[in-house]
Design an enzyme around this catalytic site. Structure first.
Site, PDB file in Angstrom:
ATOM      1  N   ASP A  75      -8.644  -8.090  -0.377  1.00  0.00           N
ATOM      2  CA  ASP A  75      -7.533  -7.244  -0.824  1.00  0.00           C
ATOM      3  C   ASP A  75      -6.373  -8.140  -1.241  1.00  0.00           C
ATOM      4  O   ASP A  75      -6.360  -9.336  -0.956  1.00  0.00           O
ATOM      5  CB  ASP A  75      -7.127  -6.311   0.323  1.00  0.00           C
TER       6      ASP A  75
ATOM      7  N   CYS B 137     -10.174   5.589  -0.636  1.00  0.00           N
ATOM      8  CA  CYS B 137      -9.415   5.402   0.605  1.00  0.00           C
ATOM      9  C   CYS B 137      -8.117   6.198   0.609  1.00  0.00           C
ATOM     10  O   CYS B 137      -7.579   6.543  -0.439  1.00  0.00           O
ATOM     11  CB  CYS B 137      -9.124   3.918   0.801  1.00  0.00           C
TER      12      CYS B 137
HETATM   13  O1  LIG Z   1      -3.715   2.565   2.131  1.00  0.00           O
HETATM   14  C1  LIG Z   1      -2.818   2.244   2.918  1.00  0.00           C
HETATM   15  O2  LIG Z   1      -1.721   2.791   2.888  1.00  0.00           O
HETATM   16  C2  LIG Z   1      -3.068   1.170   3.942  1.00  0.00           C
HETATM   17  C3  LIG Z   1      -2.052   0.869   4.849  1.00  0.00           C
HETATM   18  C4  LIG Z   1      -2.263  -0.108   5.801  1.00  0.00           C
HETATM   19  C5  LIG Z   1      -3.460  -0.782   5.856  1.00  0.00           C
HETATM   20  C6  LIG Z   1      -4.477  -0.494   4.948  1.00  0.00           C
HETATM   21  C7  LIG Z   1      -4.289   0.473   3.995  1.00  0.00           C
HETATM   22  N1  LIG Z   1      -5.277   0.764   3.054  1.00  0.00           N
HETATM   23  C8  LIG Z   1      -6.552   0.127   3.098  1.00  0.00           C
HETATM   24  C9  LIG Z   1      -7.494   0.302   1.981  1.00  0.00           C
HETATM   25  O3  LIG Z   1      -8.694   0.180   2.199  1.00  0.00           O
HETATM   26  C10 LIG Z   1      -7.031   0.466   0.543  1.00  0.00           C
HETATM   27  O4  LIG Z   1      -7.931   1.249  -0.132  1.00  0.00           O
HETATM   28  C11 LIG Z   1      -6.983  -0.913  -0.105  1.00  0.00           C
HETATM   29  O5  LIG Z   1      -6.002  -1.662   0.554  1.00  0.00           O
HETATM   30  C12 LIG Z   1      -6.669  -0.835  -1.589  1.00  0.00           C
HETATM   31  O6  LIG Z   1      -5.450  -0.194  -1.797  1.00  0.00           O
HETATM   32  P1  LIG Z   1      -4.890  -0.002  -3.293  1.00  0.00           P
HETATM   33  O7  LIG Z   1      -4.426  -1.323  -3.795  1.00  0.00           O
HETATM   34  O8  LIG Z   1      -3.771   0.972  -3.118  1.00  0.00           O
HETATM   35  O9  LIG Z   1      -5.998   0.584  -4.111  1.00  0.00           O
END
Ligand SMILES: O=C(O)c1ccccc1NCC(=O)[C@H](O)[C@H](O)COP(=O)(O)O
Length: 199
Positions: free
Chosen positions: A127, A7
């Protein structure tokens, strides 16, 4: 095999590396975030992404017209709702366009897992918080779920094997495959390798 979603891709090189690794999904973030892409940027990235990798548009309480326009233009093939969107929003979205919907849930308690289990979305995603935080929730809570789920939040190459052993439908990673705020090819490769080699 646990599926992989990479992502928050923002650059042409991110797409080149994703094409090499062939994840099951990639995510473009349209919400307010340092990973946010404009519609135009996402359209350009979609053009160079392998045709057989669906692009998931990640939104936070976005007007449905905007989400639907990106689907109709072929920029995204799936929609991920990461805000306070409710069942009414999902119904209305489905009247507008016909693509799989992922609803994200911030998990802090067993009640959050119960709420996620009732979602009418095609997929649920568990999440830690608001999305893209790099923080993990208590994964043991997910054991109470009786439907497939995307596991997200704080994943990285070092915990990928443990995550895969929980047998989620898919793992979703963003921060954990970055260095200094941008995607890191080596971490992407290592993350995918560890997920795929768990089986
Ligand atoms: O990634 C972002 O900045 C974000 C911002 C606002 C809403 C969702 C967002 N990301 C969504 C995703 O699917 C991410 O991959 C997921 O939250 C996991 O994130 P991480 O903990 O950084 O791997």
């Amino acid at each position: 095999m646990v599926k992989i979603k990479l992502c928050g891709l923002t650059r042409r090189c991110d797409i080149k590396w994703a094409n090499e690794l062939h994840p099951d999904y990639v995510g473009f973030v349209f919400a307010g975030s340092r990973r946010r892409v404009t519609d135009g940027q996402a359209a350009q990235l979609r053009k160079i992404l392998r045709e057989d990798i669906p692009a998931v548009g990640v939104f936070v309480d976005e007007p449905i017209d905007h989400v639907a326009a990106l689907v109709r233009q072929g920029v995204i093939q799936m929609v991920q709702l990461h805000g306070a969107e409710d069942e009414g929003y999902i119904r209305e979205l489905r009247r507008a366009v016909s693509v799989p919907v992922i609803q994200a849930f911030s998990v802090r308690s067993p009640e959050d897992i119960q709420a996620a289990g009732k979602s009418s979305a095609d997929f649920i995603l568990l999440d830690h918080g608001t999305g893209g935080t790099g923080q993990a929730f208590d994964w043991t809570l997910a054991a109470a779920l009786d439907r497939p789920y995307f596991l997200a939040g704080g994943l990285h190459p070092g915990n990928a094997a443990v995550a895969a052993e929980l047998r989620p439908y898919a793992v979703d990673v963003s921060s954990g495959i970055e260095t200094e705020g941008v995607k890191d090819r080596q971490k992407m490769v290592e993350f995918a390798r560890r997920i795929r080699h768990t089986f």
